[in-house]
Design an enzyme around this catalytic site. Structure first.
Site, short mmCIF file in Angstrom:
data_model
loop_
_atom_site.label_atom_id
_atom_site.label_comp_id
_atom_site.label_asym_id
_atom_site.label_seq_id
_atom_site.Cartn_x
_atom_site.Cartn_y
_atom_site.Cartn_z
N ASP A 225 -45.43 78.42 65.47
CA ASP A 225 -46.28 77.13 64.22
C ASP A 225 -45.34 76.80 63.22
O ASP A 225 -45.89 77.08 62.14
CB ASP A 225 -47.61 77.72 63.64
CG ASP A 225 -48.89 78.23 64.56
OD1 ASP A 225 -49.20 77.50 66.03
OD2 ASP A 225 -49.75 79.06 64.13
N ALA A 226 -43.99 76.79 63.84
CA ALA A 226 -43.37 76.80 62.73
C ALA A 226 -41.94 75.47 62.74
O ALA A 226 -41.42 75.31 62.16
CB ALA A 226 -42.46 78.27 61.95
#
Length: 290
Positions: free
Chosen positions: A234-235
């Site tokens: 999620d980065a």
């Protein structure tokens, strides 16, 4: 129909005269520029450019444009990609059980809003097979768990190669892609090939159950994020985000319901920007030319 155009995306070390250099290359070959966007990042020492021009009257045949642009990029010490507006690249959509983002993408493709083809749909559950078949896509049910993940992803890669897939969209797939899969399908460069929708306004509430954690914190705004996928969960570089207001009267179920709308919008916008070649990645972030 709109006349076909060529699109050049270039990232190179910043130096004086680059706008003149790139636009002059197009004009020198008889190209009529219809869009030109540039960004100079002083801190990074990089220059980013997106130039789009009409193919009609251009001095180079279509098949010669990419090699010529590659020579130009080599001379400037940068990276480049050439695409054409009339291309509809083959896309694979990875899904699980939730259908709202999946259906939205297929509908937008059918109406012509998203210039792509979807010959392949991959899922770890059989639930959405009939929808894929209705839209003419092969549906591949590939169960996956921690014990068989390597074998499952090997099958994924076979399917992607078989269909010549250029872009993978994770439409609520709810599985983490391994670094090995990403290294094989999407080697790191300025032009990523996997897009995910995350059900929060990243970087807030990464990971699982973001709506539950948002409700517990009493937030007044929730959102969704369309981003490129990297090894770090999620980065990845953010492409598009969408938000909606919530209040103290909303329960978790209300946040989830409202969140579905933001997920559809953020994912569709991220995919469209990618397909229109309006996104470039550098230093872990994106430049979005709109």
């Amino acid at each position: 129909m709109t006349a076909a155009t060529a699109i050049l995306q270039m990232i190179c070390p910043d130096q004086p005269g680059l706008v003149r250099e790139l636009s002059g290359w197009v004009a020198g070959n008889g190209g009529n520029i219809v869009h030109a966007d540039h960004h100079s990042d002083q801190g990074a020492g990089l220059f980013l450019s997106r130039i789009e021009w009409q193919l009609e009257g251009f001095g180079l045949p279509r098949e010669a444009i990419a090699p010529a642009a590659a020579s130009l990029a080599e001379r400037l010490g940068g990276e480049q990609r050439v695409t054409f507006s009339d291309q509809r690249p083959p896309v694979a959509i990875f899904v699980s059980k939730q259908d709202h983002c999946f259906l939205d993408l297929l509908w937008r493709m059918r109406t012509g809003e998203l210039p792509m083809r979807v010959p392949l749909v991959v899922s770890n559950h059989p639930d959405l097979g009939s929808i894929a078949e209705e839209f003419g896509a092969q549906f591949a049910h590939v169960p996956i768990n921690n014990a068989n993940r390597q074998e499952a992803e090997a099958r994924h890669l076979e399917l992607l190669k078989e269909h010549g897939i250029e872009l993978v969209i994770l439409a609520k797939y709810m599985q983490v892609l391994t670094p090995a899969f990403l290294a094989a399908f999407d080697p790191p460069d300025a032009f990523h090939r996997v897009i995910n929708i995350h059900h929060s306004f990243l970087p807030a509430f990464m990971g699982a159950q973001p709506y539950h954690r948002a409700w517990e914190r009493g937030v007044k705004l929730i959102g969704a994020t369309g981003h490129y996928v990297t090894d770090e969960l999620d980065a990845g570089p953010i492409i598009a985000q969408s938000t909606v207001n919530v209040s103290h009267r909303d329960e978790v179920e209300d946040l989830i319901r409202k969140g579905r709308d933001t997920e559809r919008l953020a994912l569709a916008r991220a995919v469209r920007l990618h397909l229109k070649r309006q996104v470039m990645v550098y230093r872990g972030r994106t430049a979005v030319f709109e």
